[in-house]
Write an enzyme that holds these catalytic residues in place. Structure first.
Site, PDB file in Angstrom:
ATOM      1  N   HIS A  43       0.861  -1.248   0.023  1.00  0.00           N
ATOM      2  CA  HIS A  43       0.005   0.046  -0.083  1.00  0.00           C
ATOM      3  C   HIS A  43       0.914   1.324   0.010  1.00  0.00           C
ATOM      4  O   HIS A  43       1.477   1.615   1.085  1.00  0.00           O
ATOM      5  CB  HIS A  43      -0.831   0.019   1.247  1.00  0.00           C
ATOM      6  N   GLU A  70      -2.070  -1.520  -3.516  1.00  0.00           N
ATOM      7  CA  GLU A  70      -3.170  -0.800  -2.851  1.00  0.00           C
ATOM      8  C   GLU A  70      -2.844   0.701  -2.898  1.00  0.00           C
ATOM      9  O   GLU A  70      -1.844   1.102  -2.670  1.00  0.00           O
ATOM     10  CB  GLU A  70      -3.372  -1.306  -1.352  1.00  0.00           C
ATOM     11  N   HIS A 191      -8.136  -8.429   5.376  1.00  0.00           N
ATOM     12  CA  HIS A 191      -8.278  -7.440   6.695  1.00  0.00           C
ATOM     13  C   HIS A 191      -8.611  -8.243   7.841  1.00  0.00           C
ATOM     14  O   HIS A 191      -9.600  -8.809   7.851  1.00  0.00           O
ATOM     15  CB  HIS A 191      -9.260  -6.524   6.351  1.00  0.00           C
TER      16      HIS A 191
END
EC number: 2.6.99.2
Length: 239
Positions: A43, A70, A191
């Site tokens: 990310h 991400e 997640h």
């Protein structure tokens, strides 16, 4: 058989804590791939709190499996993605004050901006996924604006306080998978998934890839990254 994408953000977090060069997320990605990871996820946040532009550029050259970036759906990030060309981009919500991504994108509210970002990325040959809660309305809009994949936010399941609450969250995930498949959307999930709960989600079927970071890196401190990746890969693939 589901794939495992290993998120290496926490390796960069540890490096940035001292402002040095170790540990190097590029090295961690190589070890994860040797251990059987099907892809590497990073990310690149707008505030660059962990992964740096340098990491992304080198990983694009060294990752041998699939690189999943991400990112927020901003002009800056879209331009970076088009220059680096990861195999996939997962568009996520981003707040500067959060410790980690706190929930799924609200695709209904931001659909016009997301549609523009999706079209630009797809024109560059990049697969686009939207990180969303297991909500049927969000899934329908994700399909409407042209996403290739959704990534189901599994945080509510992972944080369930009781068996009953966990079962209700699993049902939401299962229904989300069924709807997405009906709409010809690819499905990933991530997640809060860990060694103790991932099999319950993987057993649903229909989820192509699990993107997992914190749990793998936590175990890696104790048993080593190679072993941690192998253990998680086995859980994901043979649920």
């Amino acid at each position: 058989m589901a794939r495992l994408g290993v998120n290496i953000d926490h390796v960069a977090t540890l490096r940035q804590a001292r402002g040095g060069t170790e540990p190097d997320p590029v090295a961690a990605a190589a070890i994860a791939e040797f251990a059987g990871a099907d892809g590497i996820t990073i990310h690149l946040r707008e505030d660059r709190r962990h992964i740096q532009d340098r990491d992304l550029k080198i990983l694009r050259q060294t990752v041998q499996t699939r690189l999943n970036l991400e990112m927020a759906a901003t002009d800056e990030m879209v331009a970076i993605a088009l220059a680096v060309k990861p195999e996939a981009c997962t568009l996520v919500p981003e707040k500067r004050a959060e410790l980690t991504t706190e929930g799924g994108l609200d695709v209904r509210i931001h659909q016009e901006a997301l549609k523009v970002a999706i079209e630009k990325l797809q024109a560059g040959g990049i697969i686009v996924s939207l990180f969303i809660d297991p909500d049927p309305d969000q899934i329908k809009v994700a399909n409407k604006i042209g996403a290739d994949y959704i990534e189901i936010h599994t945080g509510s399941f992972a944080e369930a306080k009781s068996w009953k609450e966990e079962e209700l969250e699993l049902i939401k995930i299962e229904n989300a998978v069924k709807l997405a498949r009906k709409l010809d959307l690819g499905v990933n999930a991530g997640h809060g998934l860990s060694y103790s709960n991932v099999k319950k989600v993987a057993a649903i079927g229909g989820i192509e890839e699990f993107n997992i970071g914190h749990s793998i890196m936590s175990r890696a401190i104790l048993v080593g990254l190679d072993r941690a990746v192998r253990d998680m890969s086995e859980l994901v693939r043979y649920a």
